[in-house]
Design an enzyme around this catalytic site. Sequence first.
Site, PDB file in Angstrom:
ATOM      1  N   CYS A 272       0.832  -1.215   0.000  1.00 30.69           N
ATOM      2  CA  CYS A 272       0.000   0.000   0.000  1.00 30.69           C
ATOM      3  C   CYS A 272       0.871   1.271   0.000  1.00 30.69           C
ATOM      4  O   CYS A 272       1.485   1.589  -1.000  1.00 30.69           O
ATOM      5  CB  CYS A 272      -0.970  -0.029   1.179  1.00 30.69           C
ATOM      6  SG  CYS A 272      -2.450   0.991   0.893  1.00 30.69           S
ATOM      7  N   HIS A 355      -3.995  -5.385  -0.037  1.00 31.54           N
ATOM      8  CA  HIS A 355      -3.603  -5.878   1.285  1.00 31.54           C
ATOM      9  C   HIS A 355      -3.684  -7.393   1.341  1.00 31.54           C
ATOM     10  O   HIS A 355      -4.756  -7.959   1.587  1.00 31.54           O
ATOM     11  CB  HIS A 355      -4.501  -5.268   2.367  1.00 31.54           C
ATOM     12  CG  HIS A 355      -4.155  -3.858   2.708  1.00 31.54           C
ATOM     13  ND1 HIS A 355      -3.352  -3.528   3.782  1.00 31.54           N
ATOM     14  CD2 HIS A 355      -4.471  -2.695   2.106  1.00 31.54           C
ATOM     15  CE1 HIS A 355      -3.199  -2.214   3.829  1.00 31.54           C
ATOM     16  NE2 HIS A 355      -3.868  -1.686   2.821  1.00 31.54           N
ATOM     17  N   GLU A 357      -2.742  -9.307   3.611  1.00 33.91           N
ATOM     18  CA  GLU A 357      -3.064  -9.774   4.964  1.00 33.91           C
ATOM     19  C   GLU A 357      -4.548  -9.658   5.273  1.00 33.91           C
ATOM     20  O   GLU A 357      -5.030 -10.178   6.292  1.00 33.91           O
ATOM     21  CB  GLU A 357      -2.266  -8.977   6.000  1.00 33.91           C
ATOM     22  CG  GLU A 357      -2.859  -7.659   6.439  1.00 33.91           C
ATOM     23  CD  GLU A 357      -2.917  -6.576   5.366  1.00 33.91           C
ATOM     24  OE1 GLU A 357      -3.648  -5.595   5.551  1.00 33.91           O
ATOM     25  OE2 GLU A 357      -2.223  -6.713   4.338  1.00 33.91           O
TER      26      GLU A 357
END
Length: 381
Positions: A272, A355, A357
């Site tokens: 990001c 993202h 995660e």
Amino acid sequence: MSELKDVSLYFANGLSLKAKSFGAEGTFVGEVVFNTSMTGYQEIITDPSYAGQFVIFSMPEIGIVGVNEYDNESKSASCVGVIVSSYNDYVSNFRSQGSLADFLKSRNIMGICNVDTRGLIKLLTKQGAMNMIASTQMSQIDELREALESAPDISQINFIEQVSTKTPYTHTDSVFDFASFSFAKPKSPKAKIIAIDFGAKANILNELTSVGLEVEVMPHTFKADEIVERFQKGEIQGVFLSNGPGDPLVLCNEVEQIKLLIEANIPIFGICLGHQLLSIAHGYPTHKLKFGHHGGNHPIKNLQSGAVEITAQNHNYCVPESISEIATITHRNLFDNTIEGVRYKNKPIFSVQHHPEASPGPKEARILFQDFATLCLKPQS
């Protein structure tokens, strides 16, 4: 539910609304964005990347699952406020330890409800993200307009100073295991990395430890020459650049330090904001999207495998197409074809805009953490 307070909203385009407040009281100014995730409001609220922003939830009913100590993505909450269609103060979830309203009040975050969120989201898709003021203290339009116009724009504020850790520390938690209702035991470290905290989500650090990396977290004021020296001595094997809030072009000092890391040929992985800063450090400035990507249902195409992955996203800025001059584009967003990932040519560096995660969201791209661990273990010439 305790009695809701009246709150007045005024937007930069001149729109004014009346609503109800279920969070902190006062006057708050921020940029308005919307998130399309159907679950995970606590993780979103505690994501440091939302610093300085009001988050509109497209999910119409918010609050029923309450909040708990396990789902926080940071120790504090950085968003200015949340805007929902209907707030539910009645909690019905075995994991809940409190109400969303109390959670927001304890963190000085405004909660706004009884709003046509669908209409606001349609407005933002047409006119773009914009600043807004919300107040339980002021109600006159002229007064609200004057306060909004005198407030600094989000692009002028360095939010990293607010959300980054102040001192280095070692992160030891791993990914939360819902089967055992506890954090999984981290793998024995095979390599050590430095994670630069620009507003890192907790689950990113958890994923790094889960693939066998020892993670030392450092603040945004890191000194590249110290990291390079440790890399050359073999004390660390890589650097991770985290997510974070605000306009990356504001972070001039951080970019200069990242340039030194790039020159030292250190394995680097960015997510990001880290992805954006790597682009800027290579001489390719970012640009702002009309209303950004915020949600847990964004399809991207992995150009290396050909697979389509559903990803979680939270960003307003994008790297330019011209970066293909020095990097291979590895991922693209299938909504608007913007760049979602790159691997730099002749450098042990790669980064993604989405993202992997998640938290909340799908984890189809989490293999990237293992890719980074493999890169750190690979001998560098």
